[in-house]
Write an enzyme that holds these catalytic residues in place. Structure first.
Site, PDB file in Angstrom:
ATOM      1  N   ASP A 229       2.458   1.480   2.812  1.00  0.00           N
ATOM      2  CA  ASP A 229       3.727   1.138   2.177  1.00  0.00           C
ATOM      3  C   ASP A 229       4.540   2.329   1.681  1.00  0.00           C
ATOM      4  O   ASP A 229       5.428   2.174   0.851  1.00  0.00           O
ATOM      5  CB  ASP A 229       3.468   0.199   0.991  1.00  0.00           C
ATOM      6  CG  ASP A 229       2.563   0.815  -0.073  1.00  0.00           C
ATOM      7  OD1 ASP A 229       2.286   2.037  -0.011  1.00  0.00           O
ATOM      8  OD2 ASP A 229       2.126   0.085  -0.979  1.00  0.00           O
TER       9      ASP A 229
ATOM     10  N   GLU B  60      -3.051  -1.972   7.556  1.00  0.00           N
ATOM     11  CA  GLU B  60      -2.881  -2.607   6.247  1.00  0.00           C
ATOM     12  C   GLU B  60      -1.569  -3.384   6.213  1.00  0.00           C
ATOM     13  O   GLU B  60      -0.776  -3.298   5.276  1.00  0.00           O
ATOM     14  CB  GLU B  60      -2.931  -1.564   5.119  1.00  0.00           C
ATOM     15  CG  GLU B  60      -3.255  -2.171   3.761  1.00  0.00           C
ATOM     16  CD  GLU B  60      -3.287  -1.136   2.647  1.00  0.00           C
ATOM     17  OE1 GLU B  60      -4.393  -0.757   2.246  1.00  0.00           O
ATOM     18  OE2 GLU B  60      -2.203  -0.707   2.190  1.00  0.00           O
TER      19      GLU B  60
ATOM     20  N   GLU C 101       7.778   0.352  -2.564  1.00  0.00           N
ATOM     21  CA  GLU C 101       6.728   0.040  -1.592  1.00  0.00           C
ATOM     22  C   GLU C 101       6.885  -1.333  -0.940  1.00  0.00           C
ATOM     23  O   GLU C 101       6.608  -1.495   0.256  1.00  0.00           O
ATOM     24  CB  GLU C 101       5.351   0.147  -2.268  1.00  0.00           C
ATOM     25  CG  GLU C 101       4.912   1.570  -2.556  1.00  0.00           C
ATOM     26  CD  GLU C 101       5.435   2.108  -3.887  1.00  0.00           C
ATOM     27  OE1 GLU C 101       5.070   3.247  -4.244  1.00  0.00           O
ATOM     28  OE2 GLU C 101       6.201   1.398  -4.581  1.00  0.00           O
TER      29      GLU C 101
ATOM     30  N   HIS D 216       0.386   5.769 -12.060  1.00  0.00           N
ATOM     31  CA  HIS D 216       1.472   6.580 -11.517  1.00  0.00           C
ATOM     32  C   HIS D 216       2.703   5.770 -11.117  1.00  0.00           C
ATOM     33  O   HIS D 216       3.746   6.339 -10.835  1.00  0.00           O
ATOM     34  CB  HIS D 216       0.991   7.344 -10.274  1.00  0.00           C
ATOM     35  CG  HIS D 216       0.764   6.449  -9.087  1.00  0.00           C
ATOM     36  ND1 HIS D 216      -0.358   5.670  -8.952  1.00  0.00           N
ATOM     37  CD2 HIS D 216       1.526   6.204  -7.983  1.00  0.00           C
ATOM     38  CE1 HIS D 216      -0.294   4.995  -7.818  1.00  0.00           C
ATOM     39  NE2 HIS D 216       0.837   5.284  -7.214  1.00  0.00           N
TER      40      HIS D 216
ATOM     41  N   ARG E  62       6.091   3.886 -10.417  1.00  0.00           N
ATOM     42  CA  ARG E  62       7.438   4.071 -10.965  1.00  0.00           C
ATOM     43  C   ARG E  62       7.813   2.992 -11.973  1.00  0.00           C
ATOM     44  O   ARG E  62       8.481   3.253 -12.966  1.00  0.00           O
ATOM     45  CB  ARG E  62       8.481   4.072  -9.832  1.00  0.00           C
ATOM     46  CG  ARG E  62       8.587   5.368  -9.073  1.00  0.00           C
ATOM     47  CD  ARG E  62       9.712   5.284  -8.042  1.00  0.00           C
ATOM     48  NE  ARG E  62       9.880   6.536  -7.330  1.00  0.00           N
ATOM     49  CZ  ARG E  62       9.200   6.887  -6.241  1.00  0.00           C
ATOM     50  NH1 ARG E  62       8.288   6.061  -5.758  1.00  0.00           N
ATOM     51  NH2 ARG E  62       9.411   8.046  -5.649  1.00  0.00           N
TER      52      ARG E  62
ATOM     53  N   HIS F  35      -1.638  11.985 -13.231  1.00  0.00           N
ATOM     54  CA  HIS F  35      -0.741  12.249 -12.101  1.00  0.00           C
ATOM     55  C   HIS F  35       0.206  13.396 -12.445  1.00  0.00           C
ATOM     56  O   HIS F  35       0.589  13.595 -13.598  1.00  0.00           O
ATOM     57  CB  HIS F  35       0.050  10.983 -11.776  1.00  0.00           C
ATOM     58  CG  HIS F  35       0.651  10.974 -10.409  1.00  0.00           C
ATOM     59  ND1 HIS F  35       1.868  11.553 -10.136  1.00  0.00           N
ATOM     60  CD2 HIS F  35       0.210  10.470  -9.235  1.00  0.00           C
ATOM     61  CE1 HIS F  35       2.155  11.399  -8.857  1.00  0.00           C
ATOM     62  NE2 HIS F  35       1.157  10.731  -8.285  1.00  0.00           N
TER      63      HIS F  35
END
Length: 371
Positions: free
Chosen positions: A97, A119, A133, A212, A214, A244
């Site tokens: 993604d 995936e 994503e 991590h 967003r 991260h």
């Protein structure tokens, strides 16, 4: 002979593509393989390439300080054009993604290659969660010719979107292929860092934390850190948090947690060290997608710091719990698992819905049969 270009750019993609590359290399009488990395995440990617001994044929080296989605997407498409024209792949394999996934699919489509998505079919059906994503996956699915779905749920998601069923293969997830191989390597050859961490941890219970996403930047990470402070009050526990590199993660985590005696903040770990730490942990608190798949194979309950997940199979199986960034919910569920042995054992022994370690072989066998 079928010409295959495998494109990825981040550490999670590399981990999940590594067993597939290894399987392709066992079948070179059928396939000519080239590996291209965009290096969307440079340092973390390189660690995995070294661990799995992946040789790259093309390295776009696109990571730049402060890069944004606009420039990254454009750079990937433009940089792949000459590679497509030189190698002329019959098939372009992408994973998951990321921006690399979406942009490489477009580049391969423009050239006329068949697009193969590892995936495939994961969905939240909320275009802003996770961002970007979810839309990367959906765009890739519209372009893709062959969809390698990890579960029946993923396959059904694709069928609902009018993807032809004969273009979908349920394989399990290649991350389980990688995990099974990696655990033995790590246990046989612990790194210097692992030896040092072992001394610090001693006999304490370990809670592994990663974060991590967003959508958790800002207020989300403030609340997550406050929850971790509460969980860390018990001196018999140790929270280990590989932080991260993104400043929007690094700043609040260090500001709020750096002085806590039962919390160890460390730099992002090499893949092999992270596998060891997952295996050593009692529970894992994360917003990662891949950890939701890996941890159940190791018998580790997972609290997912997201409101939605494109991996509902784990929620349905009971191997993960969604807690979002709600401070009270994170604390309540973590302490319940840590303090209630019955609930912990029940969750840790549930079946992992993501595969048996044979996903890569199923993909290769499928591709061999395509005329």
């Amino acid at each position: 002979m079928k010409k295959v270009l495998i494109v990825f750019g981040t550490r999670p993609e590399a981990i999940k593509m590594a067993p597939l590359i290894s399987e392709f290399e066992k079948n070179l009488e059928f396939f000519e393989i080239k590996v291209c990395v965009t290096a969307q995440h440079r340092e973390m990617l390189d660690q995995v390439l070294e661990f799995f001994e992946i040789q790259t044929d093309y390295d776009l080296d696109l990571m730049k300080p402060g890069q944004d989605l606009y420039s990254l997407t454009a750079s990937i498409i433009q940089s792949l054009k000459p590679i497509m024209e030189e190698f002329k792949p019959d098939y372009v394999f992408v994973h998951g993604d990321t921006t690399t996934t979406m942009a490489a699919s477009i580049a391969g489509f423009y050239f006329g290659s068949k697009i193969c998505h590892i995936e495939a079919g994961l969905r939240t059906n909320n275009k802003l969660s996770p961002f970007p994503e979810e839309i990367n996956r959906q765009i890739t699915s519209r372009i893709c010719d062959y969809h390698f779905a990890p579960t029946i749920t993923s396959k059904n998601n694709l069928i609902k979107e009018n993807i032809p069923e004969n273009s979908i293969l349920v394989t399990g997830n290649t991350v389980i292929d990688a995990l099974i191989k990696s655990v033995k390597i790590v246990n046989d050859n612990p790194s210097k860092l692992i030896k040092e961490l072992s001394k610090k941890i001693n006999e304490k219970e370990v809670i592994l934390v990663t974060g991590h996403r967003r959508e958790n930047h800002g207020d989300g990470f403030e609340k997550i850190c406050k929850a971790l402070k509460t969980i860390a009050k018990d001196n018999n526990r140790m929270i280990i948090y590989p932080v991260h590199l993104n400043p929007k993660v690094h700043e609040p985590v260090n500001r709020i947690l750096s002085e806590e005696k039962n919390i160890i903040l460390i730099d992002p770990l090499a893949y092999q060290d992270f596998i060891w730490l997952m295996n050593r942990s009692k529970i894992i608190i994360t917003d990662s997608g891949g950890v939701q798949e890996e941890a159940p194979s190791l018998g580790k309950p997972v609290l997912v710091m997201r409101d939605t997940t494109e991996r509902p199979e784990a929620v349905e199986a009971g191997t993960v719990l969604l807690v979002g960034t709600d401070e009270n919910l994170i604390v309540k569920n973590a302490l319940d698992l840590l303090n209630n042995d019955k609930n912990y054992k029940k969750m840790s022994k549930l079946h992992n819905p993501y595969g048996d370690g044979m996903a890569s072989k199923r993909i290769i066998d499928f591709l061999k049969k395509i005329k």
